[in-house]
Design an enzyme around this catalytic site. Sequence first.
Site, short mmCIF file in Angstrom:
data_model
loop_
_atom_site.label_atom_id
_atom_site.label_comp_id
_atom_site.label_asym_id
_atom_site.label_seq_id
_atom_site.Cartn_x
_atom_site.Cartn_y
_atom_site.Cartn_z
N LYS A 1 33.68 46.32 49.94
CA LYS A 1 34.68 46.52 51.00
C LYS A 1 34.53 47.87 51.71
O LYS A 1 35.51 48.44 52.17
CB LYS A 1 36.10 46.34 50.44
CG LYS A 1 36.32 44.96 49.85
CD LYS A 1 37.64 44.81 49.14
CE LYS A 1 37.74 43.42 48.53
NZ LYS A 1 38.93 43.23 47.69
N ASP B 1 38.14 36.47 50.53
CA ASP B 1 38.73 37.81 50.48
C ASP B 1 38.47 38.47 51.83
O ASP B 1 37.35 38.89 52.13
CB ASP B 1 38.09 38.62 49.36
CG ASP B 1 38.79 39.96 49.12
OD1 ASP B 1 39.42 40.48 50.07
OD2 ASP B 1 38.70 40.48 47.99
#
Length: 410
Positions: free
Chosen positions: A233, A308
């Site tokens: 991320k 996600d």
Amino acid sequence: MSDVDDLAERVEEGELRLHELEAHADEATAAEVRRLLVERRTGAALDTVGDYAFAPEDAVGSNIENLVGGAQVPMGVVGPVRINADDPDGAVSGDKYLPMATTEGALVASVNRGCAAIRAGGGATARVLKNAMTRAPVFRVADVGEAAETAAWVREHTDDLAGTAEATTSHGELREATPYVVGDSVFVRFAYDTKDAMGMNMATIATQEAAEHIEAETPAELVALSGNLCSDKKPAAVNAVNGRGRTVSADVTLSRETVADVLKTTPEAIAEANTRKNLVGSAKAGSLGFNAHAANTVAAAFLATGQDIAQVVEGANAITTVDVRDGGDTLYASLTIASLEVGTVGGGTKLPTQAEALDVVGVRGGGSPPGANADALAEVITTAALGGELSLLGALASSHLASAHEELGR
């Protein structure tokens, strides 16, 4: 006094905290209490937030905490996009539709136009080139000597670490354990084949056991299970070079006539726009993504299919290439996404809206063989994103970008 009012009063008096409500009521009631409290404290009305389709007991704990309701995002569909029709060695073959959830006007229309160009060109070829979900713990050692000793042990005992890690899962396979030394810090980047799961939880649990094995056999002491060399991320060159999740590539060849009819421009104009914008412009900006807007398609597909969404950061780590071939008669275009992290089991994929979207693609649940469904989803997303690249480059090359957004309401 109703149960809702009673529980709300107990929270307001400090007897209960918001996250403790499920211990005193079912999940739906707990969510109703939170909505009531938020409405009282903020003056907002949460009627629409409270009108959701999933069963709260299925989401609480596994997908969300402090549930108040659901967020609705408009969902469109692009396609059919033709993939591997003449080359069925990929994970998916034929015409596929892809649901996309977004609030950006013109996005679905743009990607759909690119998919139409791909279809008119006979279809794209797509392949998953690598599957490796990573987790990279960081260890402390006394000095460089101990760091070298630890790194050497890891390189010599990858099979031992695989046995330890794989004992925690019935599906995951350790593919690599690569040590990196920075002074008195040792990082080990573990890479797993996680089959049809996106695999972050699987990799984390397996790596915890492997890290304890390293501690037992070397001078190293674990500092953090994630040392950011994963890298999750966050924009990272290590993911651009080595990949994370699925590394996927799709390409297509379009005739000059298709480029003119569908994209309203020429192969030369698209090639120049790609070179000056996606390659030179990105290099000047220091970008890790050398593409027009691949993240747009990735994000919309992630929202629709229960991925996600924060991992769109890695999904933007992509390179678009364009060549004019055959003496100007054809346009070749490709998109390679280095780190596309997708799954068809676990996480948000089991929620009803997202499960239906996966059914549209034809990839809900585990594949046969394991990993086949997630591979197929990755190929469909990448091919649709290639369509988005072609469409935006065409709009830029023909000076139609502003007018398209004005017409379609962004």
